[in-house]
Design an enzyme around this catalytic site. Structure first.
Site, PDB file in Angstrom:
ATOM      1  N   HIS A 111       0.723  -1.161   0.011  1.00  0.00           N
ATOM      2  CA  HIS A 111      -0.005   0.085   0.066  1.00  0.00           C
ATOM      3  C   HIS A 111       1.019   1.362   0.182  1.00  0.00           C
ATOM      4  O   HIS A 111       0.253   2.221  -0.308  1.00  0.00           O
ATOM      5  CB  HIS A 111      -0.882   0.129   1.332  1.00  0.00           C
ATOM      6  CG  HIS A 111      -2.266   0.867   1.014  1.00  0.00           C
ATOM      7  ND1 HIS A 111      -2.355   1.847   0.212  1.00  0.00           N
ATOM      8  CD2 HIS A 111      -3.566   0.648   1.286  1.00  0.00           C
ATOM      9  CE1 HIS A 111      -3.638   2.346   0.259  1.00  0.00           C
ATOM     10  NE2 HIS A 111      -4.336   1.524   1.162  1.00  0.00           N
TER      11      HIS A 111
ATOM     12  N   TYR B 130     -14.837   5.436   8.407  1.00  0.00           N
ATOM     13  CA  TYR B 130     -13.810   6.050   7.555  1.00  0.00           C
ATOM     14  C   TYR B 130     -14.193   5.683   6.109  1.00  0.00           C
ATOM     15  O   TYR B 130     -14.485   4.308   5.776  1.00  0.00           O
ATOM     16  CB  TYR B 130     -12.265   5.413   7.953  1.00  0.00           C
ATOM     17  CG  TYR B 130     -11.193   5.976   6.923  1.00  0.00           C
ATOM     18  CD1 TYR B 130     -10.262   6.536   7.496  1.00  0.00           C
ATOM     19  CD2 TYR B 130     -11.275   5.385   5.870  1.00  0.00           C
ATOM     20  CE1 TYR B 130      -9.134   6.845   6.778  1.00  0.00           C
ATOM     21  CE2 TYR B 130     -10.087   5.826   4.817  1.00  0.00           C
ATOM     22  CZ  TYR B 130      -8.943   6.681   5.526  1.00  0.00           C
ATOM     23  OH  TYR B 130      -8.141   6.959   4.813  1.00  0.00           O
TER      24      TYR B 130
ATOM     25  N   THR C 209      -4.900  10.599  -0.569  1.00  0.00           N
ATOM     26  CA  THR C 209      -6.283  10.481  -0.121  1.00  0.00           C
ATOM     27  C   THR C 209      -6.800  11.266   0.927  1.00  0.00           C
ATOM     28  O   THR C 209      -6.007  12.078   1.409  1.00  0.00           O
ATOM     29  CB  THR C 209      -6.480   8.771   0.281  1.00  0.00           C
ATOM     30  OG1 THR C 209      -5.680   8.847   1.583  1.00  0.00           O
ATOM     31  CG2 THR C 209      -6.229   7.836  -0.582  1.00  0.00           C
TER      32      THR C 209
END
Length: 772
Positions: A473, A589, A602
């Protein structure tokens, strides 16, 4: 062995007469072609750098400006207003044959034209940056576009009309703005109001007020200073502190997975499917290197930042005791492959030529047919990447710093990407409800030692030809790998194809050297560390409950009849489902992107709002009129859409507070408010999976060519992770994760609540559903 000789450029033996060299013409030919290929890449990068640097200008536009200036001079018209003459007088006078009056005049006109051309490019770029800083269009209702926005659209289209390269718009993208502290605090308090009782809310309000008045002004000044200096005031700290400094295992906690097409199957031949897919991936990488991929444009108008694509290939996360490092290479000519406990190195090129799919199929089949057993300690070696980061860093330094272990590890870490050849078969079977969940579990963690979790991505291949990705990630977010995956699956299905027997098209070259088996010398001490990491990873994997399902009653098409966005519809359904599941609201979230800004990644949308909780409570009471419920739902949806737009336009909550917290740590300033905010658990973490970023085919003509999206592990021990993909007009895929160790959560139970919540909300608007 003949293939070993082909890999060596020259050999020598010592004789009484001296040293006898024997050159291998074939090997020298490959080295020569490889060098030519490298120089071609350098020249392409130089050319692209020039073209990108002068966008929206071009060599043709420069030539037009020069010809205009020269032509006007011959017509006795001085469009330079005397500047050409000034330049001519400033040129040094020489005595060479080319220092004639005509030559000096022509050179002066070229210099003037170049200056005008460069000035025009600078003006256009600054104008485009100014235009892209306008985000009012996002807040206008559909069908109610203002005249100002219509003019803005025309201007942006005109400035973006030239055929852009991948990174052409990077310097024209605006910087992510720093919100005011007062606005962030106001939005934060608004977001936690439905989660706190009056006493708790008053305490948090007091902490926030104290922070805003005393601590925040100093922190904000440093943050604004960083925003002036850095390209993006969030992204580097986000990458370092959220990802690279994390010491817990990457597997489940950070890495996520992506699924294959689930409703169609192109071939059942494992090696053939891999041959096509790997070839398509390297085709994509070549386009990436040449910047031939078109930038992603929001609504086909606004360019999105492309910087995350730079590290898609040839990238590995290197473990460290305190922080990891992302190692990215400019090129890699091989991939690393794992099969039955053994590691192989597979070359992607023969000289300068990319191997064809049929050749790659042959190489993968050779690995599948190889009967050799794993070396001692080799089988579970990849478990080091699945366990704790500190333990992996220590083992790497102790056992992989020299000799054959270092060489073998470098072959993996310097590979374009990692491939796992699994012996099991997974995929989606509509008649087996559990099949999709088992498929997801296999991609998320496998058996804990058949994925190299440090690589930018691992391509997972199952025995039945189904595929998937396990993605690290830190280097990028899900839409980036989704862009690659759409290209690869579209190329595989509609451009490369297969024979009637399921093999790759064309003929293979049996003269190719077989894949190279990596050699290891794993001592007993290292094997003990590997086993410890494996046990940590196995306990983590066994604790994950994953429930993946296909929601068939309706999809995007019928949701729009409710006059709301599909994302808001699903998010409100998740709030209703969670309240039914846990009997309370929680901090939620939802990931949104900030790629309209340079190097944006993000931002968080806090989906649990006062409006959504009011709707959920009304639904739970069951005594409200349908019209009242519809009104509450529309208010909740409108609120959610507004929050999503604020997050996308740089006016979110969490990234600003995160950066203020980082500054406070650098300055040694203590803030009870920031400490509490940053420690709040996300008991419901959600993400929508993007699709159709590339139009590789017509989805109306091929409605079954759909991937099922992907998923991730739960963020909180007693929470849920939910990803969803609104797949076309009539289908939604959900991936729900939780932990078996929590007595409060159950992924399948929550999935059933989601299913029912969607149906109940649709019933409010009398949306007709299918019988599924």
């Amino acid at each position: 062995m003949a293939e070993a000789h082909q890999a060596v450029a020259f050999q020598f033996t010592v004789t009484p007469e001296g040293v006898d060299f024997r050159l291998s013409r074939e090997a020298l030919k490959h080295i020569y072609l490889s060098g030519i290929n490298s120089w071609k890449k350098r020249l392409v990068r130089i050319k692209n750098g020039i073209l990108r640097g002068v966008y929206p200008g071009s060599p043709t536009s420069w030539l037009v400006v020069v010809m205009t200036t020269v032509g006007s001079s011959y017509c006795s018209l001085d469009i330079s207003l005397g500047l050409v003459g000034c330049i001519q007088r400033c040129l040094p006078r020489g005595c060479g044959p080319y220092q004639t009056l005509q030559t000096r005049a022509l050179l002066s006109m070229v210099i003037f034209s170049t200056g005008v051309w460069v000035t025009g490019i600078f003006f256009f770029r600054q104008t485009l940056k100014l235009l892209l800083s306008y985000h009012g269009w996002m807040f206008e209702m559909h069908g109610q576009t203002s005249h100002f926005t219509k003019i803005w659209v025309i201007c942006v289209r005109l400035l973006c009309s030239q055929r852009p390269m991948l990174y052409s718009f990077q310097t024209s993208l605006p910087k992510l703005p720093v919100p005011s502290v007062a606005a962030t605090i106001r939005r934060y308090l608004e977001s936690v109001r439905p989660l706190l009782d009056d006493e708790e809310y008053y305490r948090m309000e007091t902490l926030a007020k104290e922070f805003q008045d005393k601590t925040a002004p100093r922190l904000q000044k440093y943050l604004i200073l960083k925003s002036w200096w850095a390209t993006n005031y969030v992204s580097d700290w986000w990458e370092e502190y959220i990802y690279l400094r994390g010491r817990s295992p990457l597997m489940v906690n950070s890495n996520y997975y992506v699924m294959d097409l689930v409703l169609v199957r192109n071939t059942d031949v494992q090696a053939a499917r891999l041959g096509n897919i790997v070839h398509a991936m390297i085709m994509y990488r070549r386009k990436l290197d040449r910047e031939e991929i078109k930038p992603v444009m929001a609504l086909g108008i606004v360019p999105m930042c492309s910087y995350q694509m730079e590290r898609m290939f040839n990238t590995t996360r290197i473990p460290g005791k305190e922080t990891d490092v992302l190692q990215h290479l400019s090129d890699s000519r091989h991939i690393a492959v794992y099969h039955k406990g053994r590691f192989f190195k597979v070359w992607l090129y023969e000289g300068s030529r990319l191997l064809k799919p049929r050749d790659l199929e042959m190489q993968f089949q050779r690995i599948l047919d190889d009967p050799s057993p794993p070396q001692p300690g080799e089988e579970k070696l990849a478990a080091l990447t699945a366990g704790g980061r500190v333990e992996w860093a220590q083992a790497r330094q102790a056992f992989f710093s020299s000799g054959k272990n270092k060489a073998a590890l470098e072959a993996i870490e310097r590979a374009a990407f990692f491939v796992a050849l699994d012996e099991e078969s997974y995929g989606y079977n509509p008649e087996d409800e559990a099949s999709l969940s088992l498929y997801g579990k296999a991609l998320l963690h496998g058996n804990c030692y058949n994925r190299w979790f440090d690589k930018s991505f691992t391509l997972v291949s199952f025995k039945n030809g189904q595929l998937g990705l396990n993605t690290e990630h830190a280097w990028a977010d899900a839409p980036i790998i989704g862009h690659l995956w759409e290209f690869v699956l579209g190329t595989d299905s509609f451009h490369l194809g297969y024979t009637e027997t399921g093999h790759c098209l064309g003929k293979s070259n049996p003269e190719l050297a077989p894949p190279l088996r990596l050699q290891w010398d794993i001592p007993k001490q290292c094997q003990a560390v590997v086993e410890t990491s494996y046990q940590v990873a196995k306990a983590l994997a066994d604790d994950v409950e994953l429930y993946c399902f296909q929601f068939l009653p309706f999809g995007k098409g019928l949701i729009k009849k409710c006059r709301t966005s599909p994302d808001a519809f699903v998010q409100i359904a998740l709030q209703l489902a969670h309240f039914r599941d846990r009997g309370k609201f929680c901090l939620t979230y939802e990931a949104s992107m900030t790629r309209m800004f340079r190097e944006g990644r993000t931002e968080t949308v806090r989906s649990c709002t006062s409006e959504s909780s009011a709707f959920v409570q009304a639904m739970m009471e069951g005594s409200h009129m349908k019209a009242d419920l519809q009104d509450l739902f529309r208010k909740a949806a409108k609120k959610h859409q507004n929050m999503y737009r604020l997050a996308m336009t740089g006016a979110g909550i969490d990234r600003h507070l995160f950066c203020l917290y980082v500054v406070s740590k650098y300055l040694g300033v203590s803030s009870p408010f920031l400490a509490e905010v940053l420690s709040e658990p996300w008991c419901l973490s959600t993400s929508q999976i993007p699709q159709s970023q590339i139009r590789m085919f017509d989805p109306d003509q091929y409605p079954n060519h759909l991937g099922a999206g992907g998923g991730f592990g739960p963020v909180a021990d007693d929470g849920y992770g939910v990803s969803y993909m609104i797949a076309g007009e009539n289908m939604i895929f959900f991936h729900v994760s939780s932990k078996f160790s929590s007595s409060e959560t159950n992924a399948q139970r929550f999935g059933n609540h989601i299913h029912q919540a969607l149906l109940d909300i649709a019933d409010l608007f009398q949306v007709p559903k299918s019988d599924s």
